[in-house]
Design a protein around this motif. Structure first.
Motif, PDB file in Angstrom:
ATOM      1  N   ASN A 120       8.303 -11.086  -1.157  1.00  0.00           N
ATOM      2  CA  ASN A 120       9.684 -10.829  -0.758  1.00  0.00           C
ATOM      3  C   ASN A 120       9.768  -9.423  -0.149  1.00  0.00           C
ATOM      4  OD1 ASN A 120      12.444  -9.932  -0.871  1.00  0.00           O
ATOM      5  ND2 ASN A 120      12.872 -11.691  -2.176  1.00  0.00           N
ATOM      6  N   LEU A 121       9.879  -9.395   1.167  1.00  0.00           N
ATOM      7  CA  LEU A 121       9.853  -8.105   1.866  1.00  0.00           C
ATOM      8  C   LEU A 121      11.023  -7.216   1.484  1.00  0.00           C
ATOM      9  CD1 LEU A 121       8.673  -9.205   5.433  1.00  0.00           C
ATOM     10  CD2 LEU A 121       7.311  -8.513   3.441  1.00  0.00           C
ATOM     11  N   ALA A 122      12.196  -7.792   1.285  1.00  0.00           N
ATOM     12  CA  ALA A 122      13.361  -6.987   0.904  1.00  0.00           C
ATOM     13  C   ALA A 122      13.150  -6.339  -0.464  1.00  0.00           C
ATOM     14  CB  ALA A 122      14.625  -7.842   0.912  1.00  0.00           C
ATOM     15  N   MET A 123      12.560  -7.089  -1.385  1.00  0.00           N
ATOM     16  CA  MET A 123      12.289  -6.520  -2.713  1.00  0.00           C
ATOM     17  C   MET A 123      11.239  -5.413  -2.615  1.00  0.00           C
ATOM     18  SD  MET A 123      12.428  -9.797  -5.225  1.00  0.00           S
ATOM     19  CE  MET A 123      12.375  -8.847  -6.736  1.00  0.00           C
ATOM     20  N   LEU A 124      10.209  -5.638  -1.811  1.00  0.00           N
ATOM     21  CA  LEU A 124       9.193  -4.603  -1.626  1.00  0.00           C
ATOM     22  C   LEU A 124       9.794  -3.352  -0.989  1.00  0.00           C
ATOM     23  CD1 LEU A 124       6.230  -6.846  -0.431  1.00  0.00           C
ATOM     24  CD2 LEU A 124       6.299  -5.520  -2.554  1.00  0.00           C
ATOM     25  N   LEU A 125      10.610  -3.546   0.035  1.00  0.00           N
ATOM     26  CA  LEU A 125      11.252  -2.406   0.691  1.00  0.00           C
ATOM     27  C   LEU A 125      12.101  -1.614  -0.298  1.00  0.00           C
ATOM     28  CD1 LEU A 125      11.809  -0.915   3.432  1.00  0.00           C
ATOM     29  CD2 LEU A 125      13.872  -2.318   3.555  1.00  0.00           C
ATOM     30  N   SER A 126      12.777  -2.310  -1.200  1.00  0.00           N
ATOM     31  CA  SER A 126      13.659  -1.639  -2.161  1.00  0.00           C
ATOM     32  C   SER A 126      12.887  -0.731  -3.123  1.00  0.00           C
ATOM     33  CB  SER A 126      14.479  -2.654  -2.945  1.00  0.00           C
ATOM     34  OG  SER A 126      13.675  -3.328  -3.905  1.00  0.00           O
ATOM     35  N   LYS A 127      11.582  -0.906  -3.205  1.00  0.00           N
ATOM     36  CA  LYS A 127      10.755  -0.077  -4.088  1.00  0.00           C
ATOM     37  C   LYS A 127      10.213   1.156  -3.377  1.00  0.00           C
ATOM     38  CE  LYS A 127      11.389  -3.106  -7.252  1.00  0.00           C
ATOM     39  NZ  LYS A 127      12.416  -2.852  -8.254  1.00  0.00           N
ATOM     40  N   THR A 128      10.658   1.375  -2.145  1.00  0.00           N
ATOM     41  CA  THR A 128      10.256   2.553  -1.369  1.00  0.00           C
ATOM     42  C   THR A 128      11.484   3.421  -1.115  1.00  0.00           C
ATOM     43  OG1 THR A 128      10.680   1.641   0.834  1.00  0.00           O
ATOM     44  CG2 THR A 128       8.547   1.091  -0.181  1.00  0.00           C
ATOM     45  N   ASP A 129      11.280   4.544  -0.461  1.00  0.00           N
ATOM     46  CA  ASP A 129      12.399   5.408  -0.082  1.00  0.00           C
ATOM     47  C   ASP A 129      12.838   5.156   1.359  1.00  0.00           C
ATOM     48  OD1 ASP A 129      10.331   6.514   1.368  1.00  0.00           O
ATOM     49  OD2 ASP A 129      10.646   8.554   0.662  1.00  0.00           O
ATOM     50  N   LEU A 130      12.425   4.039   1.940  1.00  0.00           N
ATOM     51  CA  LEU A 130      12.690   3.782   3.351  1.00  0.00           C
ATOM     52  C   LEU A 130      14.132   3.396   3.661  1.00  0.00           C
ATOM     53  CD1 LEU A 130       9.364   2.051   4.304  1.00  0.00           C
ATOM     54  CD2 LEU A 130      10.173   4.280   5.045  1.00  0.00           C
ATOM     55  N   SER A 190       0.832  -1.212   0.000  1.00  0.00           N
ATOM     56  CA  SER A 190       0.000   0.000   0.000  1.00  0.00           C
ATOM     57  C   SER A 190       0.863   1.256   0.000  1.00  0.00           C
ATOM     58  CB  SER A 190      -0.987  -0.006   1.167  1.00  0.00           C
ATOM     59  OG  SER A 190      -0.354   0.116   2.407  1.00  0.00           O
ATOM     60  N   LEU A 191       2.036   1.213   0.651  1.00  0.00           N
ATOM     61  CA  LEU A 191       2.938   2.363   0.624  1.00  0.00           C
ATOM     62  C   LEU A 191       3.481   2.608  -0.777  1.00  0.00           C
ATOM     63  CD1 LEU A 191       4.548   4.614   2.010  1.00  0.00           C
ATOM     64  CD2 LEU A 191       6.309   2.903   2.537  1.00  0.00           C
ATOM     65  N   ILE A 192       3.819   1.547  -1.479  1.00  0.00           N
ATOM     66  CA  ILE A 192       4.304   1.703  -2.854  1.00  0.00           C
ATOM     67  C   ILE A 192       3.224   2.381  -3.701  1.00  0.00           C
ATOM     68  CG2 ILE A 192       4.967   0.440  -4.953  1.00  0.00           C
ATOM     69  CD1 ILE A 192       6.337  -1.618  -2.986  1.00  0.00           C
ATOM     70  N   CYS A 193       1.976   1.958  -3.557  1.00  0.00           N
ATOM     71  CA  CYS A 193       0.868   2.614  -4.264  1.00  0.00           C
ATOM     72  C   CYS A 193       0.763   4.082  -3.867  1.00  0.00           C
ATOM     73  CB  CYS A 193      -0.451   1.907  -3.951  1.00  0.00           C
ATOM     74  SG  CYS A 193      -0.644   0.274  -4.678  1.00  0.00           S
ATOM     75  N   TYR A 194       0.835   4.334  -2.570  1.00  0.00           N
ATOM     76  CA  TYR A 194       0.738   5.699  -2.061  1.00  0.00           C
ATOM     77  C   TYR A 194       1.850   6.583  -2.644  1.00  0.00           C
ATOM     78  CZ  TYR A 194       0.723   9.559   1.274  1.00  0.00           C
ATOM     79  OH  TYR A 194       0.703  10.799   1.849  1.00  0.00           O
ATOM     80  N   ASP A 195       3.068   6.088  -2.593  1.00  0.00           N
ATOM     81  CA  ASP A 195       4.209   6.862  -3.094  1.00  0.00           C
ATOM     82  C   ASP A 195       4.091   7.176  -4.582  1.00  0.00           C
ATOM     83  OD1 ASP A 195       5.411   6.935  -0.602  1.00  0.00           O
ATOM     84  OD2 ASP A 195       6.868   5.342  -1.049  1.00  0.00           O
ATOM     85  N   GLU A 196       3.505   6.253  -5.341  1.00  0.00           N
ATOM     86  CA  GLU A 196       3.381   6.441  -6.794  1.00  0.00           C
ATOM     87  C   GLU A 196       2.032   7.036  -7.191  1.00  0.00           C
ATOM     88  OE1 GLU A 196       4.541   3.185  -9.285  1.00  0.00           O
ATOM     89  OE2 GLU A 196       6.229   2.645  -7.993  1.00  0.00           O
ATOM     90  N   HIS A 197       1.206   7.376  -6.202  1.00  0.00           N
ATOM     91  CA  HIS A 197      -0.114   7.945  -6.465  1.00  0.00           C
ATOM     92  C   HIS A 197      -0.957   7.024  -7.349  1.00  0.00           C
ATOM     93  CE1 HIS A 197       1.404  11.590  -4.641  1.00  0.00           C
ATOM     94  NE2 HIS A 197       2.442  11.538  -5.455  1.00  0.00           N
ATOM     95  N   LYS A 198      -0.915   5.746  -7.032  1.00  0.00           N
ATOM     96  CA  LYS A 198      -1.685   4.735  -7.754  1.00  0.00           C
ATOM     97  C   LYS A 198      -2.701   4.120  -6.807  1.00  0.00           C
ATOM     98  CE  LYS A 198       1.023   5.089 -11.361  1.00  0.00           C
ATOM     99  NZ  LYS A 198       0.598   5.819 -12.529  1.00  0.00           N
ATOM    100  N   SER A 199      -3.828   3.730  -7.336  1.00  0.00           N
ATOM    101  CA  SER A 199      -4.862   3.115  -6.499  1.00  0.00           C
ATOM    102  C   SER A 199      -4.781   1.588  -6.514  1.00  0.00           C
ATOM    103  CB  SER A 199      -6.251   3.565  -6.955  1.00  0.00           C
ATOM    104  OG  SER A 199      -6.478   3.164  -8.276  1.00  0.00           O
ATOM    105  N   ASN A 200      -3.934   1.052  -7.371  1.00  0.00           N
ATOM    106  CA  ASN A 200      -3.830  -0.395  -7.500  1.00  0.00           C
ATOM    107  C   ASN A 200      -2.369  -0.793  -7.688  1.00  0.00           C
ATOM    108  OD1 ASN A 200      -3.935  -3.112  -8.889  1.00  0.00           O
ATOM    109  ND2 ASN A 200      -6.118  -2.770  -8.500  1.00  0.00           N
ATOM    110  N   PHE A 201      -1.940  -1.824  -6.985  1.00  0.00           N
ATOM    111  CA  PHE A 201      -0.545  -2.246  -7.065  1.00  0.00           C
ATOM    112  C   PHE A 201      -0.145  -2.638  -8.486  1.00  0.00           C
ATOM    113  CE2 PHE A 201       3.095  -5.095  -6.462  1.00  0.00           C
ATOM    114  CZ  PHE A 201       3.900  -4.268  -5.696  1.00  0.00           C
TER     115      PHE A 201
END
Length: 147
Positions: free
Chosen positions: A75-85, A47-58
């Motif tokens: 894969n949590l590490a891969m998901l994390l890598s798609k954020t600015d965290l 949901s954060l990735i969607c939020y960051d990209e202003h998308k309503s759907n992953f």
């Protein structure tokens, strides 16, 4: 049936899985608490990735379009890598975010969680659940919502 890729569905699921993890932990279902706690983080990252990209759907995100699909969606590490965290982790002078992320990422990748008939250990579950609390709150706050 709702679209499970919808940002709102992922956000709602993250909250319910967090509650489920807490309930399992309080019932001394250690591995179950860890497993479901990992799902809370997975859903909140999506949901954060969607939020960051202003998308309503992953499925609309660049992460999905660039191949983050199938088993890699867990894969949590891969998901994390798609954020600015990663930057947030680096800036945390206490080291708490790095330590708690390492706890989550190192434990939740194991297939043993999915297929084990063991209850697990209370200490491991407690440490994991505390890490999930930290990260769940962070991930939701980054989206401007309360946990």
């Amino acid at each position: 049936m709702p679209d499970t890729y919808d940002k709102r569905c992922q956000l709602g699921a993250s909250r319910r899985r967090f509650e489920d993890a807490m309930a399992l932990h309080s019932c001394k279902r250690w591995w179950g608490a860890v497993y479901i706690g990992g799902y809370a983080i997975e859903c909140s990252l999506k949901s954060l990735i969607c939020y960051d990209e202003h998308k309503s759907n992953f499925k609309e995100t660049s992460a999905f379009k660039k191949g983050l699909q199938g088993a890699s969606l867990h894969n949590l590490a891969m998901l994390l890598s798609k954020t600015d965290l990663q930057r947030t982790i680096e800036l945390d002078r206490t080291g708490k975010l790095k330590d708690t992320w390492n706890t989550i990422a190192s434990v939740w990748i194991s297939d043993e969680l999915r297929y084990s008939d063991k209850l697990g250990e209370e200490l491991d579950s407690t440490k994991f659940i505390e890490a999930v609390k930290t990260w769940h709150q962070l991930l939701l706050s980054k989206q401007g919502v309360a946990s």
